[in-house]
Scaffold this active site. Structure first.
Site: not given
Ligand code: BDR
Ligand code: CA
Length: 319
Positions: A10, A15, A39, A125, A166-167, A241-242
């Site tokens: 996303d 990403d 996102n 991701t 979040f994801n 993160h991703d």
């Molecule tokens: C995740 O949420 C999104 O904001 C980032 O792309 C990552 O995949 C981190 O919590």
């Molecule tokens: Ca992401």
């Protein structure tokens, strides 16, 4: 042999870096980029995926748009971190090619069913909506996928709520189905691991010093991401993160993992989307995940910067 992957994402600042690492490292064969609302809306993140392809010269990888809303809950996006476009910061070039006409779920199923069993790794991701829909639409993919290595969750604190990352929070019903899916191998890289992969000033300077259009683009991506992470969460440098998932496929010695039973909370009023992680067999449930605990940050950034350099060089040669 290169790892064949489908990147379900996303974009999204981090990403975008996952796309670049996957496309720019010879250890990965990027079969498709599939997008999912997360996102930002599906339309926006898909537009961003095409913009990243255009600036990086990723011309031969299909990009397909996927789920526009979560399975059950209402949609929630993350402009506070990723901006109104989902990839605020750099100037986004217009798309220079067409989207794959298929839905992302169709692309995932077609690729998995048309390759040898045990050869394709899914790298989600973003929210897990597409993966849940794919496994419900064609349950045979579960046995044919080699590995699902996802960014999401945490065994410690969340970032969208105190309990949830979040994801996972963005579509916890989908995440619950995926964690309970019975895959041959599932790896969760949650915040516990990804918060170690920060883009410090020295890293951003190395990327800008590449001196290419792509290096400048990534520099602008990281500058914006750094500003929102500072404002919203007080980070001195943004955690990227991703791409950690892609890096671990290129070089598994970069990360440390521990097996656990992981389940996703979908009923808790305060804990919706929590990845409850049982390292100690307290629930007496079979372990279903390898959970990332540590990443070698310096070697991670060497890989990521090398990929940006390689894509920059390849684009220059084409011009
Ligand atoms: C995740 O949420 C999104 O904001 C980032 O792309 C990552 O995949 C981190 O919590
Ligand atoms: Ca992401």
């Amino acid at each position: 042999m290169a790892e064949k992957i489908i990147l379900d994402c996303d974009p999204g600042h981090d990403d975008a870096l996952a796309m670049l690492l996957a496309a720019g490292n010879p250890g990965i064969e990027l079969l498709a980029v599939t997008t999912v609302a997360g996102n930002q809306t599906a339309e926006k993140v898909t537009r961003n995926a095409l913009a990243v392809c255009a600036v990086a010269g990723i011309d031969d990888v299909p990009v397909a748009m996927g789920a526009q809303v979560p399975l059950v809950r209402r949609q929630a996006v993350a402009p506070d971190i990723h901006g109104e476009s989902g990839l605020d910061g750099p100037v986004l070039p217009p798309a220079n090619r067409e989207l794959d006409p298929r839905h992302a779920v169709e692309v995932i199923i077609d690729l998995v069913m048309n390759h040898e069993p045990g050869t394709i790794t899914l790298v989600p991701t973003g929210p897990l909506t597409n993966i849940a829909l794919a496994m419900r639409t064609e349950p045979r993919i579960v046995d044919r996928v080699k590995h699902v290595i996802l960014m999401g969750g945490a065994y410690g604190r969340g970032n969208r709520t105190p309990a949830a990352e979040f994801n996972i929070w963005a579509d916890a019903e989908a995440a619950a189905a995926v964690f309970d899916g019975g895959w041959k191998r599932l790896t969760m890289f949650g915040l516990d691991l990804t918060h170690q992969a920060t883009a410090d000033a020295e890293v951003v300077a190395r990327i800008k010093a590449i001196g290419s259009e792509l290096g400048d683009f990534v520099g602008a991506v990281l500058d914006f991401f750094g500003s929102t992470y500072k404002a919203r969460q007080g980070f001195d440098a943004p955690p990227v993160h991703d791409p950690c998932c892609v890096a671990a496929l290129i070089d598994p010695t970069l990360v440390t993992t521990r097996e656990a039973f992981v389940t996703v909370e979908t009923a808790g009023h305060w804990t919706y989307g929590m990845t409850v992680t049982d390292f100690d067999d307290l629930f007496d449930e079979p372990k279903n995940a390898f959970v990332g605990t540590a990443i070698d940050k310096d070697r991670f950034w060497d890989l990521a910067i090398d990929a940006i350099q390689r894509l920059s060089d390849a684009k220059k040669e084409m011009q």
